[in-house]
Design a protein around this motif. Sequence first.
Motif, PDB file in Angstrom:
ATOM      1  N   ALA A 187       0.857  -1.187   0.000  1.00  0.00           N
ATOM      2  CA  ALA A 187       0.000   0.000   0.000  1.00  0.00           C
ATOM      3  C   ALA A 187       0.888   1.229   0.000  1.00  0.00           C
ATOM      4  O   ALA A 187       1.870   1.305   0.733  1.00  0.00           O
ATOM      5  N   THR A 188       0.565   2.182  -0.843  1.00  0.00           N
ATOM      6  CA  THR A 188       1.271   3.458  -0.916  1.00  0.00           C
ATOM      7  C   THR A 188       0.276   4.557  -0.607  1.00  0.00           C
ATOM      8  O   THR A 188      -0.782   4.617  -1.212  1.00  0.00           O
ATOM      9  N   ALA A 189       0.635   5.391   0.351  1.00  0.00           N
ATOM     10  CA  ALA A 189      -0.241   6.501   0.722  1.00  0.00           C
ATOM     11  C   ALA A 189       0.509   7.807   0.526  1.00  0.00           C
ATOM     12  O   ALA A 189       1.641   7.958   0.969  1.00  0.00           O
ATOM     13  N   GLU A 190      -0.122   8.730  -0.173  1.00  0.00           N
ATOM     14  CA  GLU A 190       0.406  10.088  -0.271  1.00  0.00           C
ATOM     15  C   GLU A 190      -0.332  10.907   0.780  1.00  0.00           C
ATOM     16  O   GLU A 190      -1.545  11.080   0.709  1.00  0.00           O
ATOM     17  N   ILE A 191       0.407  11.359   1.765  1.00  0.00           N
ATOM     18  CA  ILE A 191      -0.168  12.119   2.870  1.00  0.00           C
ATOM     19  C   ILE A 191       0.137  13.590   2.622  1.00  0.00           C
ATOM     20  O   ILE A 191       1.294  13.987   2.550  1.00  0.00           O
ATOM     21  N   TYR A 196      -7.020  -1.127   5.727  1.00  0.00           N
ATOM     22  CA  TYR A 196      -5.688  -0.569   5.922  1.00  0.00           C
ATOM     23  C   TYR A 196      -5.354  -0.333   7.407  1.00  0.00           C
ATOM     24  O   TYR A 196      -5.140   0.796   7.826  1.00  0.00           O
ATOM     25  N   LEU A 256      -1.908   1.491   7.987  1.00  0.00           N
ATOM     26  CA  LEU A 256      -1.984   2.906   7.637  1.00  0.00           C
ATOM     27  C   LEU A 256      -2.709   3.687   8.729  1.00  0.00           C
ATOM     28  O   LEU A 256      -2.277   4.773   9.116  1.00  0.00           O
ATOM     29  N   VAL A 289      -5.357  12.249   2.421  1.00  0.00           N
ATOM     30  CA  VAL A 289      -4.582  11.021   2.257  1.00  0.00           C
ATOM     31  C   VAL A 289      -5.118  10.309   1.023  1.00  0.00           C
ATOM     32  O   VAL A 289      -6.318  10.066   0.914  1.00  0.00           O
ATOM     33  N   HIS A 290      -4.229   9.973   0.095  1.00  0.00           N
ATOM     34  CA  HIS A 290      -4.582   9.232  -1.119  1.00  0.00           C
ATOM     35  C   HIS A 290      -3.874   7.886  -1.050  1.00  0.00           C
ATOM     36  O   HIS A 290      -2.665   7.829  -0.826  1.00  0.00           O
ATOM     37  N   VAL A 291      -4.619   6.804  -1.261  1.00  0.00           N
ATOM     38  CA  VAL A 291      -4.075   5.453  -1.090  1.00  0.00           C
ATOM     39  C   VAL A 291      -4.160   4.689  -2.408  1.00  0.00           C
ATOM     40  O   VAL A 291      -5.171   4.745  -3.108  1.00  0.00           O
ATOM     41  N   ARG A 351      -2.832   0.638  -3.998  1.00  0.00           N
ATOM     42  CA  ARG A 351      -2.260  -0.645  -3.591  1.00  0.00           C
ATOM     43  C   ARG A 351      -1.845  -1.427  -4.823  1.00  0.00           C
ATOM     44  O   ARG A 351      -2.337  -1.201  -5.926  1.00  0.00           O
TER      45      ARG A 351
END
Length: 106
Positions: free
Chosen positions: A33-37, A62, A65, A83-85, A87
């Motif tokens: 999972a990649t999250a842009e915070i 998540y 996260l 927050v944009h997630v 996967r």
Amino acid sequence: MTQSFSTPRSSAYDASEVPQDGLSQQLKGYRLATAEIIYHMPDHPAVLQSFLWQHLDIAPKYPELHKFLDFWVEEIEGSLHSVHVARYDLVTPGNSRHVDAWMRLH
């Protein structure tokens, strides 16, 4: 838009609580999972800053996260904006295809 992520977990984020064997985690349903915070800079609240977070986590809830975001809210001064997630499945079923021709040397 400010979001609050409150859950009844401890405020300390500890990645060591998650088993570290990546393959066994992926077989249990964990995916990358990649999250842009996006958050407000503490000294300049009108300025937004981006932070990328990657970890093996289980979609769609998540939990890892959410642990990290709970830690962020409790311990880090920059308030969350969004927050944009995304996967990605690292372990996928194998692809198979039929052989079109056999060739033999000697």
